[in-house]
Design an enzyme around this catalytic site. Structure first.
Site, PDB file in Angstrom:
ATOM      1  N   GLU A 132       0.793  -0.806   0.061  1.00 46.29           N
ATOM      2  CA  GLU A 132       0.033   0.299  -0.550  1.00 46.29           C
ATOM      3  C   GLU A 132       0.720   1.173   0.312  1.00 46.29           C
ATOM      4  OE1 GLU A 132      -2.075  -1.153   3.156  1.00 46.29           O
ATOM      5  OE2 GLU A 132      -1.314   0.071   4.645  1.00 46.29           O
ATOM      6  N   HIS A 167      -4.255   2.456   7.923  1.00 46.14           N
ATOM      7  CA  HIS A 167      -3.077   2.469   8.871  1.00 46.14           C
ATOM      8  C   HIS A 167      -2.226   3.378   8.952  1.00 46.14           C
ATOM      9  CE1 HIS A 167      -3.092  -2.028   6.719  1.00 46.14           C
ATOM     10  NE2 HIS A 167      -3.689  -1.585   8.114  1.00 46.14           N
TER      11      HIS A 167
END
Lengths: 291, 361
Positions: free
Chosen positions: A213, A247
């Site tokens: 990511e 996150h």
């Protein structure tokens, strides 16, 4: 499979909490179904002498490691205690500590991961779903029913995205050797590069899916040195700059870590990058044919 | 969390780094009661979190005579759309040279990394593009309490004098305050020594409690509500509301909507094991966004109970169409519940995203 197998004895710290006791039960149900040793000890300071799902609980990882034959730990402790627990596991002589806990201060992770490395203990996570080798061992919180045994390794910074991809692979008839969540934090123990190294030495694994990511450049670093065929997917191509996408590590800072730039760097390295999750099984088949 | 300049400077001063004499003024404070430093030339700096603050009119020069008017003018203005709530009034420094100094975290080395250059005063990103060789960088082993002398000599390319002391002091701040970034730009050389003319400190959100720092972020009402529920929430500009569980899956959902031509309105991660109340909160939150015409709920989990999720969606009862993709424990019960109320259910993420994009266009 890598890092652990059915002979591995596991200590769970944070054993008497909701998460800890729930997952001790699940891990051991899986262990029984495949003939693995599973969780042999739990740890919660002050709760020594109790039992959780028939697993004895000790006051410290140190004590659990003395009383039971174990080489790995899985941590469900609160964020404020996790850095300490990683160092304790390393001092207790364990080889592997998987940290499920999220919301740990970055400085704590930095210190603990460095300390564990000095002590020869590998850290997976924090903020990760753990490790799952179908037919061998479950160390963490991954749902067992989506996976199937086979020869594709999966490394991911995310939890549910991993389940989605494992589900796609299984439905396409492609089994997995080991599935590892390396964590969504800015600093993590084992990186894509470390896990790819292990997969390269694993006779079972023939190709690897890396699920990355935005944020940092660990995906590119890993792919650069990979000895096995690799297929990638990168989440966060539409994330606005300087916004944290869930996150702690999923953020573009100082122009670094943009998902689209990451994808082009991976493609420059010759890594096929899927634009949709459903393309991954096809890409993997293609890679395994070529090699 | 990024501290305001005056807060960062207070911390630096305590660590022994020289800062310009100055005073922090809050909007609404009686200006006559403010003790301004007894100097002639001053500068008034709006305490707003925008890049290019000076160019955007956030920094005004002032003399003793027109200080009051300058402050009032700055308070009545806004910098890049952000109204000015705090001002830092400082003495103007006699600048002989400007340096750049920062400490941040190197994610691949897993260490603190110090960046230093003798060309301060510009954005480091700009310098990194135009003259990357001018920036010296050095990692410090995280288990050390101070920066080794050889590292200082490497960074400075000379014997570490006063700048070496500033680096040590900033390193202490970085380690003790759980900082993700500690930056002095510019670090200014004056006839009276080195001064931190500007300062930036970003403190790890996961360490705010133990650092005793209160959240000071300016959040919108929706962001505040999302934070209170413990959701990860980012507003975007489209019309398709997105709810997912797990950051990666939610990001992938947002990405896929964009890829096939839709416009996501947000990123919302409800987290693991969401129950009925949390799901209802999330759906209602998106339902309250005026531009949202369709909501997609994409939940996949081992421990997420689909019947709870279904009950939450029904309980929220928003006016927008809700398209659902659910997989996990008690999947059949959850689906049956939603079917009975006429909700649209799809088996895969891609089918659900396609349906949402179609419905929104």
């Amino acid at each position: 499979m890598i890092y652990a197998d059915r002979k591995t004895g596991v200590i769970v710290s944070g054993a008497t909490g909701n998460q800890g006791s729930f997952h001790i039960n699940r891990m051991n149900m899986y262990a029984r179904s495949v003939g693995a040793r599973g969780v042999v000890a739990g740890v919660t300071p002050g709760k020594g002498g109790q039992e959780v799902h028939n697993v004895p609980v000790y006051n410290s990882i140190m004590e659990a490691a003395e009383k039971q034959d174990a080489s790995a730990a899985v941590l469900f402790v609160p964020g404020s205690a996790a850095g300490d627990s990683i160092m304790e596991a390393a001092d207790a002589g364990l080889d592997l500590v998987i940290t499920i806990t999220e919301h740990i201060a970055v400085h704590d992770v930095m210190r603990a991961v460095t300390y564990a490395q000095v002590r020869g203990c590998k850290v997976i996570g924090p903020n990760c779903p753990g490790l799952f080798s179908p037919g061998e061992i479950s160390m963490g919180i991954m749902p067992a029913h989506l996976a199937s045994r086979g020869s594709v390794g999966v490394i991911s910074r995310s939890g549910t995205l991993t389940y989605e991809v494992v589900h796609e692979l299984t439905r396409a008839g492609i089994g997995q050797s080991t599935i590892i969540g390396i964590g969504g934090d800015p600093i993590i123990g084992q990186t894509f590069a470390d896990v790819l190294d292990r997969f390269a030495d694993d006779p079972l694994t023939e190709a690897v899916v890396i699920l990355g990511e935005l944020g940092g450049n660990l995906e590119e670093e890993g792919a650069k040195a990979a000895d096995l065929p690799v297929v990638a997917f990168i989440a966060g191509t539409t994330a606005p700059p300087e916004k944290r996408m869930g996150h702690a590590g999923a953020i573009v800072t100082g122009g670094e870590g943009d998902a689209n730039a990451k994808i082009s760097r991976l493609r420059d390295l010759g890594v096929p990058v899927a634009e949709r999750l459903s393309q991954i099984p096809g890409f993997i088949r293609e890679q395994m044919k070529c090699h | 969390m990024k501290l305001k300049e005056f807060e960062a400077k207070e911390i630096l001063a305590k660590a022994g780094i020289r800062i310009p004499r100055g005073v922090h003024i809050r909007k609404g404070q009686m200006l006559d009661s403010v003790q301004v430093p007894a100097v002639g030339k001053m500068v008034a700096k709006a305490q707003v979190e925008v890049a290019g603050r000076g160019k955007a009119g956030g920094i005004l020069m002032a003399e003793r005579e027109n200080l009051k008017e300058t402050i009032e003018k700055l308070f009545s203005s806004s910098v890049k759309g952000i109204p000015v709530q705090d001002i830092l009034v400082e003495e103007r420094l006699d600048i002989q040279h400007e340096y750049y100094l920062s400490i941040t975290i190197d994610r691949s080395q897993k260490t603190p990394v110090i960046l230093f250059t003798t060309e301060g005063g510009v954005e480091i990103e700009t310098l990194a593009r135009n003259n990357p060789d001018a920036i010296r960088r050095a990692s410090v082993y995280p288990l050390l309490a101070t920066v080794p002398g050889y590292t200082l000599r490497y960074l400075l390319n000379t014997a570490p004098g006063e700048i070496g002391q500033v680096i040590q002091a900033l390193y202490r701040v970085f380690m003790e305050k759980d900082a993700l970034l500690a930056e002095i730009n510019p670090l200014v050389l004056t006839p009276g020594g080195l001064y931190a003319a500007d300062a930036k400190l970003i403190i790890d959100d996961n360490a705010l409690a133990r650092q005793g720092i209160r959240e000071n972020r300016d959040l919108s009402e929706r962001e505040r509500e999302a934070a209170a529920q413990g959701f990860s929430f980012v507003e975007l500009e489209g019309n398709i509301g997105v709810i997912g569980n797990g950051a990666g899956l939610t990001m992938a959902t947002v990405d896929l909507i964009t890829r096939i031509g839709g416009k996501p309105a947000n990123f919302l991660d409800v987290g693991g094991g969401a129950d009925r109340t949390r799901v209802a909160h999330a759906v209602r939150l998106l339902g309250s966004m005026p531009d949202v015409s369709v909501i997609i709920v994409n939940l996949l989990g081992g421990i997420t109970r689909c019947d709870e999720v279904a009950a939450g969606i029904i309980e929220a009862g928003v006016s927008q169409q809700v398209i659902v993709r659910l997989a996990g424990t008690n999947e059949a019960e959850g689906k049956e519940l939603l079917y009975s109320k006429g909700y649209r259910m799809l088996d895969t993420m891609e089918e659900a995203v396609s349906a949402a994009v179609e419905a929104a266009s």
